[in-house]
Every structure is written in C-alpha cells, then in structure tokens.
Write a protein that holds these residues in place. Structure first.
Motif, PDB file in Angstrom:
ATOM      1  N   LYS A  95       4.192   7.603   2.368  1.00 25.31           N
ATOM      2  CA  LYS A  95       3.552   6.572   3.182  1.00 25.31           C
ATOM      3  C   LYS A  95       3.390   5.291   2.383  1.00 25.31           C
ATOM      4  O   LYS A  95       3.404   5.296   1.154  1.00 25.31           O
ATOM      5  CB  LYS A  95       2.200   7.045   3.710  1.00 25.31           C
ATOM      6  N   ILE A  96       3.275   4.201   3.119  1.00 24.31           N
ATOM      7  CA  ILE A  96       2.922   2.903   2.552  1.00 24.31           C
ATOM      8  C   ILE A  96       1.611   2.505   3.211  1.00 24.31           C
ATOM      9  O   ILE A  96       1.484   2.560   4.429  1.00 24.31           O
ATOM     10  CB  ILE A  96       3.998   1.841   2.839  1.00 24.31           C
ATOM     11  N   PHE A  97       0.636   2.134   2.378  1.00 23.26           N
ATOM     12  CA  PHE A  97      -0.649   1.738   2.936  1.00 23.26           C
ATOM     13  C   PHE A  97      -1.206   0.565   2.147  1.00 23.26           C
ATOM     14  O   PHE A  97      -0.777   0.276   1.043  1.00 23.26           O
ATOM     15  CB  PHE A  97      -1.638   2.908   2.943  1.00 23.26           C
ATOM     16  N   GLY A  98      -2.133  -0.117   2.759  1.00 25.55           N
ATOM     17  CA  GLY A  98      -2.760  -1.276   2.130  1.00 25.55           C
ATOM     18  C   GLY A  98      -2.777  -2.434   3.090  1.00 25.55           C
ATOM     19  O   GLY A  98      -3.026  -2.261   4.284  1.00 25.55           O
ATOM     20  N   LYS A  99      -2.482  -3.630   2.593  1.00 27.04           N
ATOM     21  CA  LYS A  99      -2.502  -4.836   3.427  1.00 27.04           C
ATOM     22  C   LYS A  99      -1.268  -5.680   3.140  1.00 27.04           C
ATOM     23  O   LYS A  99      -0.824  -5.760   1.994  1.00 27.04           O
ATOM     24  CB  LYS A  99      -3.760  -5.655   3.159  1.00 27.04           C
ATOM     25  N   ILE A 100      -0.737  -6.294   4.203  1.00 32.49           N
ATOM     26  CA  ILE A 100       0.360  -7.239   4.049  1.00 32.49           C
ATOM     27  C   ILE A 100      -0.099  -8.602   4.518  1.00 32.49           C
ATOM     28  O   ILE A 100      -0.946  -8.718   5.402  1.00 32.49           O
ATOM     29  CB  ILE A 100       1.632  -6.810   4.816  1.00 32.49           C
ATOM     30  N   SER A 101       0.473  -9.618   3.912  1.00 32.90           N
ATOM     31  CA  SER A 101       0.156 -10.988   4.289  1.00 32.90           C
ATOM     32  C   SER A 101       1.088 -11.420   5.407  1.00 32.90           C
ATOM     33  O   SER A 101       2.304 -11.312   5.290  1.00 32.90           O
ATOM     34  CB  SER A 101       0.329 -11.901   3.072  1.00 32.90           C
ATOM     35  N   LEU A 102       0.511 -11.890   6.505  1.00 32.16           N
ATOM     36  CA  LEU A 102       1.273 -12.400   7.646  1.00 32.16           C
ATOM     37  C   LEU A 102       0.810 -13.807   7.954  1.00 32.16           C
ATOM     38  O   LEU A 102      -0.262 -14.223   7.542  1.00 32.16           O
ATOM     39  CB  LEU A 102       1.072 -11.504   8.869  1.00 32.16           C
ATOM     40  N   LEU A 112      -4.426 -11.179   6.249  1.00 36.33           N
ATOM     41  CA  LEU A 112      -4.033  -9.857   5.772  1.00 36.33           C
ATOM     42  C   LEU A 112      -4.150  -8.860   6.920  1.00 36.33           C
ATOM     43  O   LEU A 112      -5.171  -8.806   7.606  1.00 36.33           O
ATOM     44  CB  LEU A 112      -4.912  -9.418   4.605  1.00 36.33           C
ATOM     45  N   GLU A 113      -3.106  -8.070   7.103  1.00 40.77           N
ATOM     46  CA  GLU A 113      -3.070  -7.043   8.142  1.00 40.77           C
ATOM     47  C   GLU A 113      -3.066  -5.677   7.462  1.00 40.77           C
ATOM     48  O   GLU A 113      -2.258  -5.413   6.565  1.00 40.77           O
ATOM     49  CB  GLU A 113      -1.811  -7.223   9.004  1.00 40.77           C
ATOM     50  N   LEU A 155       9.743  -5.365   5.614  1.00 39.33           N
ATOM     51  CA  LEU A 155      10.501  -6.258   6.496  1.00 39.33           C
ATOM     52  C   LEU A 155      10.742  -5.632   7.863  1.00 39.33           C
ATOM     53  O   LEU A 155      10.609  -6.293   8.890  1.00 39.33           O
ATOM     54  CB  LEU A 155      11.841  -6.634   5.857  1.00 39.33           C
ATOM     55  N   ILE A 156      11.084  -4.357   7.879  1.00 38.79           N
ATOM     56  CA  ILE A 156      11.298  -3.670   9.161  1.00 38.79           C
ATOM     57  C   ILE A 156      10.028  -3.692   9.989  1.00 38.79           C
ATOM     58  O   ILE A 156      10.039  -4.059  11.160  1.00 38.79           O
ATOM     59  CB  ILE A 156      11.772  -2.220   8.942  1.00 38.79           C
ATOM     60  N   HIS A 157       8.918  -3.340   9.372  1.00 42.27           N
ATOM     61  CA  HIS A 157       7.656  -3.284  10.110  1.00 42.27           C
ATOM     62  C   HIS A 157       7.133  -4.662  10.490  1.00 42.27           C
ATOM     63  O   HIS A 157       6.571  -4.835  11.563  1.00 42.27           O
ATOM     64  CB  HIS A 157       6.600  -2.505   9.322  1.00 42.27           C
ATOM     65  N   ILE A 158       7.315  -5.658   9.626  1.00 39.96           N
ATOM     66  CA  ILE A 158       6.869  -7.011   9.964  1.00 39.96           C
ATOM     67  C   ILE A 158       7.642  -7.524  11.167  1.00 39.96           C
ATOM     68  O   ILE A 158       7.071  -8.079  12.097  1.00 39.96           O
ATOM     69  CB  ILE A 158       7.016  -7.967   8.764  1.00 39.96           C
ATOM     70  N   ASN A 159       8.958  -7.328  11.176  1.00 33.00           N
ATOM     71  CA  ASN A 159       9.762  -7.769  12.318  1.00 33.00           C
ATOM     72  C   ASN A 159       9.335  -7.050  13.587  1.00 33.00           C
ATOM     73  O   ASN A 159       9.246  -7.644  14.650  1.00 33.00           O
ATOM     74  CB  ASN A 159      11.250  -7.559  12.054  1.00 33.00           C
ATOM     75  N   TYR A 160       9.045  -5.757  13.471  1.00 36.65           N
ATOM     76  CA  TYR A 160       8.569  -4.993  14.623  1.00 36.65           C
ATOM     77  C   TYR A 160       7.216  -5.551  15.078  1.00 36.65           C
ATOM     78  O   TYR A 160       6.983  -5.788  16.243  1.00 36.65           O
ATOM     79  CB  TYR A 160       8.444  -3.518  14.257  1.00 36.65           C
TER      80      TYR A 160
END
Length: 167
Positions: A95-102, A112-113, A155-160
């Motif tokens: 899994k990948i967890f945490g926060k991404i900057s959008l 942060l998401e 990138l896949i999840h951000i685009n989604y």
C-alpha cells in the motif's frame, strides 16, 4: 542493517540480503549524528543532494520468499512485499499511504490530500511484449526503484482523482 561486510552480516539484514560487497553494501548508517554529518560531507559532494538519493534493489536480489520493504518520500510511504515470480518479474503487494500535494483547479491553491491506496503490481526487468494485465512497471536497467514506483502510482491516482473531480 547488518555488518558492513555482507559476508559477515546476519541473514535477514539489508546487507546480507541485498549487498554485493563492502563497497556496494546497499545502505549506509552511522553510529551518531556527529559521525553522520562527517560521513555525509565526505561521501557526498556539495552538488549532490540527499533528496536525490534513490532506493534501488537489483532484480537478482529478490527471492521467492516475500520480503517486506518500507520507503518514504515527502509525505508518502510505500509499504510492500516483493517476491520473485520468475527470472524477469517480481510481484509487489502492499500500500501507499500518507498525503499528496494537489492544486485546486479553480483557485490554484495547493492542498494536501490524504491517500491510502492498495497495490498489486508486477515489476519487469525487460520490455513486456505480451501484456496479460496493465498493472505493471518495466525497469529496463534491472533495478527496482522505489521512487519510480511511488511516482508511477501517484500519477495514476492523481489523474483518476482529477478526472473524478472534474465530472
């Protein structure tokens, strides 16, 4: 982490499992903050950046026994198990967890998401000619690069995410 010489490191340590030699011992550690500062200054020139250090594992070091890994960059953490499928492929589950900057499309403000994504990928060290599934990453240089995995999945999840937001 294991002894500096991988031949002397206990089984199950990073160096016993992934190092090739004393010079290529897969990881560096220091016994104190003071020594770390001295060693970083010695081993890394000023033009080098610790942010550019990448965690890579040769395909040849992955075995048929699943091995756990954890890699963190910025606010994201990848926790996974790698297991050799055959000579040219490795399975990755985790899994990948945490926060991404959008960035907000309307006001251009960064935010942060929170994310928590399950992963099941096949990693290849060659170009895949017959795609059985699309959940793959090709590593042509024969090293599994954790930063590339993180960036690819992000990138896949951000685009989604952006597609869903815009609907």
């Amino acid at each position: 982490m294991g002894a500096t010489n991988p031949k002397e490191a206990e089984a199950g340590t990073i160096r016993a499992d992934f190092a090739d030699s004393i010079d290529a011992n897969a990881v560096h550690g220091s016994d104190s903050l003071e020594n770390a500062e001295i060693e970083i200054a010695f081993f890394f020139q000023k033009r080098d950046s610790l942010k550019r250090l990448r965690v890579k594992i040769p395909f040849s070091k992955v075995t048929s026994t699943p091995k756990s890994f954890k890699y963190t960059k910025n606010f994201l953490t990848l926790e996974c198990k790698l297991k050799k499928i055959d000579r040219d492929s490795v399975s990755l589950e985790g899994k990948i967890f945490g926060k991404i900057s959008l960035e907000c499309d309307r006001c251009a403000v960064d935010f942060l998401e929170k994310v928590d994504w399950s992963l099941k990928l096949t990693l290849y060290k060659t170009v895949v000619k017959d795609l059985k599934d699309l959940d793959i990453i090709e590593f042509i240089n024969s090293d599994i690069d954790f930063e590339t995995i993180l960036d690819h999945v992000k990138l896949i999840h951000i685009n989604y995410y952006i597609t869903i937001v815009k609907m």
